[in-house]
Write a protein that holds these residues in place. Structure first.
Motif, PDB file in Angstrom:
ATOM      1  N   ARG A   1      44.604   1.053  26.056  1.00 20.13           N
ATOM      2  CA  ARG A   1      44.584   0.135  24.912  1.00 20.13           C
ATOM      3  C   ARG A   1      43.166  -0.348  24.649  1.00 20.13           C
ATOM      4  O   ARG A   1      42.739  -0.448  23.515  1.00 20.13           O
ATOM      5  CB  ARG A   1      45.487  -1.078  25.193  1.00 20.13           C
ATOM      6  CG  ARG A   1      46.932  -0.784  24.985  1.00 20.13           C
ATOM      7  CD  ARG A   1      47.726  -2.087  24.992  1.00 20.13           C
ATOM      8  NE  ARG A   1      49.129  -1.782  25.134  1.00 20.13           N
ATOM      9  CZ  ARG A   1      49.912  -2.235  26.091  1.00 20.13           C
ATOM     10  NH1 ARG A   1      49.440  -3.037  27.015  1.00 20.13           N
ATOM     11  NH2 ARG A   1      51.166  -1.888  26.150  1.00 20.13           N
ATOM     12  N   ASP A   2      42.428  -0.652  25.717  1.00 19.24           N
ATOM     13  CA  ASP A   2      41.059  -1.142  25.556  1.00 19.24           C
ATOM     14  C   ASP A   2      40.182  -0.082  24.887  1.00 19.24           C
ATOM     15  O   ASP A   2      39.294  -0.415  24.110  1.00 19.24           O
ATOM     16  CB  ASP A   2      40.459  -1.519  26.928  1.00 19.24           C
ATOM     17  CG  ASP A   2      41.172  -2.710  27.571  1.00 19.24           C
ATOM     18  OD1 ASP A   2      41.859  -3.448  26.821  1.00 19.24           O
ATOM     19  OD2 ASP A   2      41.063  -2.870  28.795  1.00 19.24           O
ATOM     20  N   ARG A   3      40.407   1.178  25.174  1.00 18.41           N
ATOM     21  CA  ARG A   3      39.582   2.246  24.632  1.00 18.41           C
ATOM     22  C   ARG A   3      39.741   2.383  23.136  1.00 18.41           C
ATOM     23  O   ARG A   3      38.825   2.782  22.428  1.00 18.41           O
ATOM     24  CB  ARG A   3      39.992   3.568  25.306  1.00 18.41           C
ATOM     25  CG  ARG A   3      38.941   4.600  25.210  1.00 18.41           C
ATOM     26  CD  ARG A   3      39.223   5.847  25.991  1.00 18.41           C
ATOM     27  NE  ARG A   3      40.206   5.713  27.031  1.00 18.41           N
ATOM     28  CZ  ARG A   3      41.225   6.543  27.189  1.00 18.41           C
ATOM     29  NH1 ARG A   3      41.388   7.554  26.371  1.00 18.41           N
ATOM     30  NH2 ARG A   3      42.082   6.386  28.158  1.00 18.41           N
TER      31      ARG A   3
ATOM     32  N   ALA B   1      43.564  11.970  34.509  1.00 15.73           N
ATOM     33  CA  ALA B   1      44.387  12.245  33.328  1.00 15.73           C
ATOM     34  C   ALA B   1      45.346  11.116  32.985  1.00 15.73           C
ATOM     35  O   ALA B   1      45.525  10.796  31.814  1.00 15.73           O
ATOM     36  CB  ALA B   1      45.175  13.542  33.535  1.00 15.73           C
ATOM     37  N   PHE B   2      45.978  10.543  33.990  1.00 16.35           N
ATOM     38  CA  PHE B   2      46.991   9.520  33.746  1.00 16.35           C
ATOM     39  C   PHE B   2      46.423   8.159  34.119  1.00 16.35           C
ATOM     40  O   PHE B   2      46.369   7.805  35.287  1.00 16.35           O
ATOM     41  CB  PHE B   2      48.259   9.830  34.553  1.00 16.35           C
ATOM     42  CG  PHE B   2      48.848  11.156  34.186  1.00 16.35           C
ATOM     43  CD1 PHE B   2      49.617  11.304  33.044  1.00 16.35           C
ATOM     44  CD2 PHE B   2      48.624  12.271  34.976  1.00 16.35           C
ATOM     45  CE1 PHE B   2      50.155  12.530  32.710  1.00 16.35           C
ATOM     46  CE2 PHE B   2      49.161  13.505  34.638  1.00 16.35           C
ATOM     47  CZ  PHE B   2      49.922  13.637  33.498  1.00 16.35           C
ATOM     48  N   GLN B   3      46.004   7.428  33.106  1.00 15.24           N
ATOM     49  CA  GLN B   3      45.393   6.127  33.323  1.00 15.24           C
ATOM     50  C   GLN B   3      46.402   5.033  33.011  1.00 15.24           C
ATOM     51  O   GLN B   3      47.310   5.233  32.213  1.00 15.24           O
ATOM     52  CB  GLN B   3      44.173   5.960  32.425  1.00 15.24           C
ATOM     53  CG  GLN B   3      43.099   6.974  32.714  1.00 15.24           C
ATOM     54  CD  GLN B   3      41.955   6.810  31.743  1.00 15.24           C
ATOM     55  OE1 GLN B   3      41.848   5.790  31.067  1.00 15.24           O
ATOM     56  NE2 GLN B   3      41.099   7.793  31.674  1.00 15.24           N
ATOM     57  N   PRO B   4      46.202   3.856  33.596  1.00 16.72           N
ATOM     58  CA  PRO B   4      47.092   2.736  33.273  1.00 16.72           C
ATOM     59  C   PRO B   4      47.027   2.406  31.789  1.00 16.72           C
ATOM     60  O   PRO B   4      46.013   2.598  31.141  1.00 16.72           O
ATOM     61  CB  PRO B   4      46.542   1.575  34.113  1.00 16.72           C
ATOM     62  CG  PRO B   4      45.665   2.195  35.131  1.00 16.72           C
ATOM     63  CD  PRO B   4      45.205   3.513  34.589  1.00 16.72           C
ATOM     64  N   MET B   5      48.119   1.898  31.250  1.00 10.68           N
ATOM     65  CA  MET B   5      48.226   1.596  29.827  1.00 10.68           C
ATOM     66  C   MET B   5      47.151   0.632  29.359  1.00 10.68           C
ATOM     67  O   MET B   5      46.600   0.783  28.284  1.00 10.68           O
ATOM     68  CB  MET B   5      49.623   1.030  29.522  1.00 10.68           C
ATOM     69  CG  MET B   5      49.877   0.850  28.061  1.00 10.68           C
ATOM     70  SD  MET B   5      49.753   2.404  27.201  1.00 10.68           S
ATOM     71  CE  MET B   5      51.359   2.506  26.520  1.00 10.68           C
ATOM     72  N   SER B   6      46.807  -0.357  30.143  1.00 11.97           N
ATOM     73  CA  SER B   6      45.834  -1.364  29.705  1.00 11.97           C
ATOM     74  C   SER B   6      44.474  -0.736  29.418  1.00 11.97           C
ATOM     75  O   SER B   6      43.823  -1.085  28.437  1.00 11.97           O
ATOM     76  CB  SER B   6      45.695  -2.475  30.750  1.00 11.97           C
ATOM     77  OG  SER B   6      45.223  -1.926  31.966  1.00 11.97           O
TER      78      SER B   6
ATOM     79  N   PRO C   1      38.536   9.622  27.848  1.00 14.54           N
ATOM     80  CA  PRO C   1      37.860   8.647  28.689  1.00 14.54           C
ATOM     81  C   PRO C   1      36.435   9.105  28.986  1.00 14.54           C
ATOM     82  O   PRO C   1      36.197  10.270  29.273  1.00 14.54           O
ATOM     83  CB  PRO C   1      38.700   8.620  29.970  1.00 14.54           C
ATOM     84  CG  PRO C   1      39.389   9.936  29.990  1.00 14.54           C
ATOM     85  CD  PRO C   1      39.580  10.328  28.555  1.00 14.54           C
ATOM     86  N   SER C   2      35.493   8.213  28.850  1.00 17.14           N
ATOM     87  CA  SER C   2      34.122   8.550  29.226  1.00 17.14           C
ATOM     88  C   SER C   2      33.955   8.256  30.711  1.00 17.14           C
ATOM     89  O   SER C   2      34.802   7.624  31.348  1.00 17.14           O
ATOM     90  CB  SER C   2      33.126   7.740  28.392  1.00 17.14           C
ATOM     91  OG  SER C   2      33.271   6.374  28.677  1.00 17.14           O
ATOM     92  N   ALA C   3      32.875   8.697  31.277  1.00 14.46           N
ATOM     93  CA  ALA C   3      32.651   8.553  32.717  1.00 14.46           C
ATOM     94  C   ALA C   3      32.675   7.084  33.143  1.00 14.46           C
ATOM     95  O   ALA C   3      33.133   6.765  34.238  1.00 14.46           O
ATOM     96  CB  ALA C   3      31.330   9.190  33.106  1.00 14.46           C
ATOM     97  N   ASN C   4      32.219   6.170  32.272  1.00 14.67           N
ATOM     98  CA  ASN C   4      32.207   4.752  32.664  1.00 14.67           C
ATOM     99  C   ASN C   4      33.588   4.104  32.566  1.00 14.67           C
ATOM    100  O   ASN C   4      33.780   2.999  33.036  1.00 14.67           O
ATOM    101  CB  ASN C   4      31.178   3.969  31.848  1.00 14.67           C
ATOM    102  CG  ASN C   4      31.479   3.993  30.363  1.00 14.67           C
ATOM    103  OD1 ASN C   4      32.415   4.640  29.920  1.00 14.67           O
ATOM    104  ND2 ASN C   4      30.647   3.297  29.603  1.00 14.67           N
ATOM    105  N   GLU C   5      34.577   4.779  31.945  1.00 17.71           N
ATOM    106  CA  GLU C   5      35.931   4.247  31.859  1.00 17.71           C
ATOM    107  C   GLU C   5      36.806   4.710  33.015  1.00 17.71           C
ATOM    108  O   GLU C   5      37.877   4.190  33.231  1.00 17.71           O
ATOM    109  CB  GLU C   5      36.587   4.674  30.543  1.00 17.71           C
ATOM    110  CG  GLU C   5      35.939   4.055  29.325  1.00 17.71           C
ATOM    111  CD  GLU C   5      36.546   4.596  28.042  1.00 17.71           C
ATOM    112  OE1 GLU C   5      36.947   5.776  28.014  1.00 17.71           O
ATOM    113  OE2 GLU C   5      36.614   3.844  27.073  1.00 17.71           O
ATOM    114  N   ILE C   6      36.344   5.701  33.752  1.00 17.86           N
ATOM    115  CA  ILE C   6      37.100   6.234  34.883  1.00 17.86           C
ATOM    116  C   ILE C   6      36.555   5.589  36.147  1.00 17.86           C
ATOM    117  O   ILE C   6      35.345   5.443  36.317  1.00 17.86           O
ATOM    118  CB  ILE C   6      36.952   7.764  34.953  1.00 17.86           C
ATOM    119  CG1 ILE C   6      37.450   8.393  33.653  1.00 17.86           C
ATOM    120  CG2 ILE C   6      37.714   8.318  36.143  1.00 17.86           C
ATOM    121  CD1 ILE C   6      37.145   9.853  33.522  1.00 17.86           C
ATOM    122  N   SER C   7      37.475   5.223  37.022  1.00 17.43           N
ATOM    123  CA  SER C   7      37.036   4.542  38.246  1.00 17.43           C
ATOM    124  C   SER C   7      36.097   5.436  39.047  1.00 17.43           C
ATOM    125  O   SER C   7      36.251   6.661  39.080  1.00 17.43           O
ATOM    126  CB  SER C   7      38.254   4.157  39.093  1.00 17.43           C
ATOM    127  OG  SER C   7      38.833   5.321  39.642  1.00 17.43           O
TER     128      SER C   7
END
Length: 187
Positions: free
Chosen positions: A183-185, A175-180, A109-115
């Protein structure tokens, strides 16, 4: 089954005659093909596959190895002169940089994909982290790695873990992100 002297001699004899490991195992009884192969390896018996391959090509292959074998004694004669000099131990080279294996890393995950909330928690947590080494980790300490493992300033978070997870609360959020979002990544 144990390898008695008689059984070992029989194995050597049959192996020398060119019998297969399966045939030898049947003849000896109480031993598997793999046990025979293992014993042959431990005894250091010749590898017949290469011996039979060279035997088939004897007329063609023999002259080349003999030509190669003659120059080998010449360097051996030169070696004692080199060994006469006192041996000076060479210093060990500095640790080389760790190069990742040929496998591509999984999508990270890049910084913009993490809340933003999770990122804020992580930056706050890293200020409070215990900065443990690998040997200091336990089942109750956060195992989130920080930094480059090839450098001196590499450490693990070390804060108390969330129940059933290897990381503290802040690092679990990353580390543990929602499945959706995973999938988008991939797209």
């Amino acid at each position: 089954m144990s390898w008695t002297d008689e059984r070992v001699e029989m194995l050597k004899k049959m192996w020398g005659e060119g019998q297969s490991a399966s045939q030898i195992a049947k003849e000896l009884g109480g031993v598997t093909r793999n046990a025979v192969i293992g014993k042959v390896h431990r005894l250091g018996l010749s590898n017949r596959a290469t011996a039979s391959a060279t035997a088939k090509q004897e007329p063609k292959a023999k002259p080349a190895p003999k030509a190669e074998a003659k120059p080998k004694p010449v360097p051996k004669a030169a070696e004692p002169a080199a060994k006469a000099e006192p041996a000076v131990p060479k210093p060990l080279p500095a640790r080389k940089q760790i190069i990742p294996a040929g496998q591509p890393l999984p999508p990270q995950p890049s910084a913009n994909e993490i809340s933003p909330e999770a990122l804020a928690k992580v930056s706050e947590i890293e200020k409070k982290a215990k900065k443990l080494s690998l040997m200091e980790l336990t089942e109750r300490t956060c195992k989130w790695p920080v930094g480059d493992p090839a450098t001196e300033d590499f450490w693990f978070c070390g804060l108390p873990v969330q129940q059933g997870k290897p990381y503290c609360e802040a690092h679990v959020g990353v580390a543990f992100q929602p499945m959706s979002s995973r999938r988008d990544r991939r797209r």
